[in-house]
Design a protein around this motif. Sequence first.
Motif, PDB file in Angstrom:
ATOM      1  N   VAL A  12       0.860  -1.183   0.000  1.00 43.08           N
ATOM      2  CA  VAL A  12       0.000   0.000   0.000  1.00 43.08           C
ATOM      3  C   VAL A  12       0.896   1.232   0.000  1.00 43.08           C
ATOM      4  N   LYS A  13       0.714   2.080  -1.002  1.00 44.38           N
ATOM      5  CA  LYS A  13       1.492   3.315  -1.107  1.00 44.38           C
ATOM      6  C   LYS A  13       0.545   4.503  -1.084  1.00 44.38           C
ATOM      7  N   VAL A  14       1.081   5.630  -0.652  1.00 42.25           N
ATOM      8  CA  VAL A  14       0.309   6.864  -0.636  1.00 42.25           C
ATOM      9  C   VAL A  14       0.983   7.842  -1.583  1.00 42.25           C
ATOM     10  N   GLU A  96       4.896  12.254  -5.279  1.00 38.45           N
ATOM     11  CA  GLU A  96       5.796  11.164  -4.896  1.00 38.45           C
ATOM     12  C   GLU A  96       4.983  10.077  -4.194  1.00 38.45           C
ATOM     13  N   GLU A  97       5.381   8.822  -4.372  1.00 39.27           N
ATOM     14  CA  GLU A  97       4.686   7.714  -3.728  1.00 39.27           C
ATOM     15  C   GLU A  97       5.549   7.165  -2.601  1.00 39.27           C
ATOM     16  N   VAL A  98       4.946   7.047  -1.418  1.00 40.00           N
ATOM     17  CA  VAL A  98       5.663   6.526  -0.256  1.00 40.00           C
ATOM     18  C   VAL A  98       4.928   5.300   0.270  1.00 40.00           C
ATOM     19  N   VAL A  99       5.689   4.350   0.794  1.00 40.49           N
ATOM     20  CA  VAL A  99       5.106   3.118   1.322  1.00 40.49           C
ATOM     21  C   VAL A  99       4.349   3.437   2.603  1.00 40.49           C
ATOM     22  N   VAL A 123      -1.434  -1.072  -4.117  1.00 43.17           N
ATOM     23  CA  VAL A 123      -2.590  -0.183  -4.104  1.00 43.17           C
ATOM     24  C   VAL A 123      -2.069   1.222  -3.853  1.00 43.17           C
ATOM     25  N   ILE A 124      -2.497   2.169  -4.659  1.00 42.74           N
ATOM     26  CA  ILE A 124      -2.070   3.558  -4.512  1.00 42.74           C
ATOM     27  C   ILE A 124      -3.244   4.371  -3.964  1.00 42.74           C
ATOM     28  N   LEU A 125      -2.986   5.065  -2.856  1.00 41.13           N
ATOM     29  CA  LEU A 125      -3.992   5.924  -2.227  1.00 41.13           C
ATOM     30  C   LEU A 125      -3.630   7.384  -2.461  1.00 41.13           C
TER      31      LEU A 125
END
Length: 143
Positions: A12-14, A96-99, A123-125
């Motif tokens: 899951v990444k944000v 940017e995507e962070v875990v 999954v990207i939130l």
Amino acid sequence: MDKLTVICPVLVKVRVTDGYKQKLSTGIQQAIRQIDVQMQHLEFQARRVVAELERQNPQGIPAARQQFEQERSRRLEARQKLLDKLKEVARLAPGEEVVHGQLQSLMELKVGDRWQEVAGMEVILEDGVIVEIRPTGGNVADG
């Protein structure tokens, strides 16, 4: 056998937004304030215990002070880690995507599936909403 159900990790990444950074910063600042309150309470407790030991058992004062100092150091270290994390949050770039974490999912594998597409999913939130579900195995060499 032409199919198999397995448990697979789902990353899951944000996706960083200003709202995400603000929420994260607020949470970290709140944790820092909580540690500060705990430090004040610890100092008060240390003074009280030392005063009590002065009356009843002066030989126990050095051990008590050492124990309080260890606890104080532990909390100062935790506070510093939070300050470092706050600096990291400030450096995050929008988009940017962070875990954020990891979940597990049941996945059915079938003969003929492309391994890169089923090796793992993420999954990207964005602002609490799922905006994308994609395979993570895209860089895995064919095997």
